[in-house]
Design a protein around this motif. Sequence first.
Motif, short mmCIF file in Angstrom:
data_model
loop_
_atom_site.label_atom_id
_atom_site.label_comp_id
_atom_site.label_asym_id
_atom_site.label_seq_id
_atom_site.Cartn_x
_atom_site.Cartn_y
_atom_site.Cartn_z
N VAL A 245 5.62 -2.48 34.37
CA VAL A 245 4.23 -2.38 33.92
C VAL A 245 3.28 -2.07 35.07
O VAL A 245 2.09 -1.84 34.83
CB VAL A 245 3.77 -3.68 33.23
CG1 VAL A 245 4.73 -4.04 32.10
CG2 VAL A 245 3.62 -4.83 34.20
N LYS A 246 3.78 -2.02 36.27
CA LYS A 246 2.93 -1.80 37.44
C LYS A 246 2.21 -0.46 37.31
O LYS A 246 2.81 0.56 36.98
CB LYS A 246 3.79 -1.83 38.70
CG LYS A 246 3.06 -2.15 39.98
CD LYS A 246 4.04 -2.35 41.13
CE LYS A 246 4.90 -3.57 40.93
NZ LYS A 246 5.81 -3.81 42.08
N GLY A 247 0.91 -0.49 37.55
CA GLY A 247 0.10 0.72 37.43
C GLY A 247 -0.45 0.95 36.04
O GLY A 247 -1.34 1.79 35.86
N THR B 35 -10.54 -18.17 30.67
CA THR B 35 -9.80 -17.10 30.00
C THR B 35 -9.07 -16.24 31.02
O THR B 35 -9.61 -15.93 32.08
CB THR B 35 -10.75 -16.23 29.16
OG1 THR B 35 -11.43 -17.05 28.20
CG2 THR B 35 -9.99 -15.15 28.42
N VAL B 36 -7.87 -15.85 30.64
CA VAL B 36 -7.11 -14.88 31.42
C VAL B 36 -6.89 -13.66 30.53
O VAL B 36 -6.73 -13.79 29.31
CB VAL B 36 -5.79 -15.47 31.94
CG1 VAL B 36 -4.87 -15.87 30.80
CG2 VAL B 36 -5.08 -14.50 32.86
N TYR B 37 -6.90 -12.49 31.15
CA TYR B 37 -6.81 -11.23 30.40
C TYR B 37 -5.60 -10.42 30.87
O TYR B 37 -5.15 -10.54 32.00
CB TYR B 37 -8.07 -10.39 30.62
CG TYR B 37 -9.36 -11.09 30.27
CD1 TYR B 37 -10.12 -11.69 31.26
CD2 TYR B 37 -9.79 -11.14 28.95
CE1 TYR B 37 -11.31 -12.33 30.95
CE2 TYR B 37 -10.98 -11.78 28.63
CZ TYR B 37 -11.73 -12.38 29.62
OH TYR B 37 -12.90 -13.02 29.30
N LEU B 38 -5.13 -9.59 29.97
CA LEU B 38 -4.13 -8.60 30.34
C LEU B 38 -4.58 -7.27 29.73
O LEU B 38 -4.52 -7.10 28.51
CB LEU B 38 -2.74 -8.98 29.84
CG LEU B 38 -1.62 -8.06 30.32
CD1 LEU B 38 -1.41 -8.21 31.83
CD2 LEU B 38 -0.32 -8.32 29.57
N GLN B 39 -5.07 -6.38 30.58
CA GLN B 39 -5.43 -5.04 30.14
C GLN B 39 -4.16 -4.20 30.15
O GLN B 39 -3.52 -4.07 31.20
CB GLN B 39 -6.48 -4.44 31.07
CG GLN B 39 -6.90 -3.03 30.72
CD GLN B 39 -7.69 -2.97 29.42
OE1 GLN B 39 -8.53 -3.82 29.15
NE2 GLN B 39 -7.42 -1.93 28.62
N VAL B 40 -3.83 -3.66 29.00
CA VAL B 40 -2.59 -2.88 28.88
C VAL B 40 -2.96 -1.46 28.53
O VAL B 40 -3.55 -1.19 27.48
CB VAL B 40 -1.62 -3.51 27.85
CG1 VAL B 40 -1.17 -4.88 28.33
CG2 VAL B 40 -2.23 -3.64 26.47
N ASN B 41 -2.65 -0.54 29.42
CA ASN B 41 -2.98 0.88 29.26
C ASN B 41 -1.71 1.71 29.19
O ASN B 41 -0.63 1.25 29.55
CB ASN B 41 -3.84 1.36 30.42
CG ASN B 41 -5.15 0.64 30.52
OD1 ASN B 41 -5.72 0.21 29.51
ND2 ASN B 41 -5.65 0.49 31.74
N SER B 42 -1.87 2.95 28.75
CA SER B 42 -0.74 3.90 28.69
C SER B 42 0.47 3.27 28.02
O SER B 42 1.59 3.34 28.52
CB SER B 42 -0.38 4.36 30.11
OG SER B 42 -1.50 4.96 30.74
#
Length: 126
Positions: free
Chosen positions: A64-66, A78-85
């Motif tokens: 998932v790096k990058g 709160t903790v977030y995880l932005q997931v792109n591509s």
Amino acid sequence: QVQLVESGGGLVQAGGSLRLSCAASGRSFSSYSMGWFRQAPGKEREFVAAVSWYGGSTYYADSVKGRFTISRDNAKNTVYLQVNSLKPEDTAAYYCAAVRALGRGLSLKENDYPYWGEGTLVTVFS
């Protein structure tokens, strides 16, 4: 203790993005390191990303790096995880987890995290 509730999952086309959130209740959220893990159907749960108690240190799985970014807002617990591509292989239930920092480094091992949410499902279609 800390209680964790994830949100933000959904159905998304490949290449799309989501922002996953994990809201924590309980005391001293800022004293916990936080991690995101995921479990795809028929597979074991795997590490995705982790962030230190102050947010200054992060670590990612190579897969998932990058593309994914973990962050936290201690004022909002709160903790977030932005997931792109996103890719179809990112389809999984995503879980956040917490462990007291206590001066330790970030952990990639699920057994090191005593507190877990119920998960939020991300489905990526091509």
